[in-house]
Design a protein around this motif. Sequence first.
Motif, mmCIF file in Angstrom:
data_model
loop_
_atom_site.group_PDB
_atom_site.id
_atom_site.type_symbol
_atom_site.label_atom_id
_atom_site.label_comp_id
_atom_site.label_asym_id
_atom_site.label_seq_id
_atom_site.Cartn_x
_atom_site.Cartn_y
_atom_site.Cartn_z
ATOM 1 N N PHE A 1 -33.683 -39.386 3.036
ATOM 2 C CA PHE A 1 -33.152 -39.295 1.678
ATOM 3 C C PHE A 1 -32.008 -40.285 1.465
ATOM 4 C CE2 PHE A 1 -30.507 -37.507 -1.696
ATOM 5 C CZ PHE A 1 -31.456 -37.392 -2.694
ATOM 6 N N ILE B 1 -35.027 -35.605 7.502
ATOM 7 C CA ILE B 1 -35.105 -35.715 6.046
ATOM 8 C C ILE B 1 -33.799 -36.236 5.439
ATOM 9 C CG2 ILE B 1 -34.466 -33.310 5.551
ATOM 10 C CD1 ILE B 1 -36.809 -33.505 3.390
ATOM 11 N N ASP B 2 -32.663 -35.930 6.060
ATOM 12 C CA ASP B 2 -31.395 -36.441 5.509
ATOM 13 C C ASP B 2 -31.350 -37.970 5.598
ATOM 14 O OD1 ASP B 2 -30.314 -34.086 4.655
ATOM 15 O OD2 ASP B 2 -29.191 -33.704 6.497
ATOM 16 N N SER B 3 -31.771 -38.509 6.740
ATOM 17 C CA SER B 3 -31.799 -39.967 6.890
ATOM 18 C C SER B 3 -32.757 -40.580 5.879
ATOM 19 C CB SER B 3 -32.260 -40.350 8.302
ATOM 20 O OG SER B 3 -31.268 -40.039 9.230
ATOM 21 N N ALA C 1 -30.107 -34.895 1.914
ATOM 22 C CA ALA C 1 -31.212 -34.422 1.082
ATOM 23 C C ALA C 1 -30.828 -33.116 0.403
ATOM 24 C CB ALA C 1 -32.448 -34.219 1.943
ATOM 25 N N LEU D 1 -39.873 -33.841 10.197
ATOM 26 C CA LEU D 1 -39.132 -33.191 9.115
ATOM 27 C C LEU D 1 -37.612 -33.163 9.328
ATOM 28 C CD1 LEU D 1 -40.299 -32.211 6.501
ATOM 29 C CD2 LEU D 1 -40.176 -29.875 7.350
ATOM 30 N N TYR E 1 -22.625 -40.732 2.154
ATOM 31 C CA TYR E 1 -23.894 -40.458 2.831
ATOM 32 C C TYR E 1 -24.600 -39.389 2.017
ATOM 33 C CZ TYR E 1 -27.263 -39.735 6.549
ATOM 34 O OH TYR E 1 -28.435 -39.661 7.269
#
Lengths: 176, 265
Positions: free
Chosen positions: A22, A18-20, B59, A15, B56
């Motif tokens: 996304f 998640i930024d990568s 999310a 989890l 960048y």
Amino acid sequence: MTASQKEGRFQAIVLPHIDSAFNLARWLARNEQDAEDIVQEAYLRAFKFFDGFHGEDARPWLLGIVRNTFYTWYQQNKTQKESTEFDEELHSIETEDSAATQRADNNPETLLIQQDSRRQLDKALKALSAEFREVLVMRELEDLSYKEIAGIIGIPIGTVMSRLARGRKQLAEILA
Amino acid sequence: MDHKEAIELLPAYLDQELGIAEAIAVEHHLSGCSECQVEYAEQSAVSARLKRDAPYFKAPADLAQRVKMSLPRDRAPATRLKAWRFDWLPSGAGSKDWNFNWLGAGAVAASMLALVFSGGLFLALPSDQERLTEELISSHVRSLQVNHLSDVASTDKHTVKPWFNGKLDFSPPVVDLASQAFPLEGGRLDYVDGRTVAVLIYRRAKHPINLYIWPTSDRDSSPQEQDRHGYHLIRWTSGGMKYCAVSDLATSELEVFVGALRTQV
């Protein structure tokens, strides 16, 4: 591993990336809403296959799943989307453009140049074909090694290298 | 290395993906080939611009939560939350309902797992350290073998420090210890512990000292000594940086070096 152990471990090691996930999905799909759907679906798949994950770094593993999810999704939606996709894309760039110009009017010149550079780059990168865009995003934004990128896409390391070279070249031409 | 091969390898050279021998060969060709220089300049300009200016996309804040909720076990978040809240109150017979036990068991299992996991991490530490020691010693030996001690050879810290700019995602502290008879000789990049690190090269008489520096989230720790194959290694953590000095210098002298360094960093 019991179900709750699995979930705990999954939340601890998958989890956080998640930024990568996304960022990659967003660059592949070029659209916020689709990227969210792809990430959700990718995480469901990742959870399903989590028992088979024995590596050290979950990030490239997850990004591989995100990428596959995107291509499956793309194939499924291609027929419906094909006619409208590029219009939408152009349209959204135009709105972004005018919004940015309006904002920029009130800003100092340096900021304007910077915004301009970012906008151009965003546009240029979006215009590249997906095979070049994905290696550039994985290398320059996600800082993955050639080996990791090769593993994610399933191509030889030498191909990663030549795609990076060609991608950078095309980008330089668009930006020139 | 011929032109065709060199120009093909330029991206890997730029991305620091080549082995030392290949990197030197490309570098050698590059210094005398204007076509490769143009190509290299173009590629590194695009690469730097992408790193600096490409958006960048993080999310959305609630996406992680939505993902968590959608995992197979979290089927009915609303009911569960309710049960969680009210079943703690002594509200009679209902307090022992299935939801509560299930959740409680889950919580216990989760914390047990966390304990086991951190226990595992703790036990795994020494072997990690061992591996790192071996890696550092090999890197040190390699740097002497291929005559590739320095990428930037300078005794001036104002030359060495800026050289690292743009090559690393951190700025290593560079101090000159010439007055303590450990003159700075230069710097280079190396790859240790799965990341690119800064290496500063000092010299005492004829003994080179490689000082490896990279950022860490570990807490400060005092110097620890290790010996391997006749090489001595002293490592410590300070101010968010891991330091490791490797040399064939006598341990006592390496200690003096580390002491001198630590008073200045």
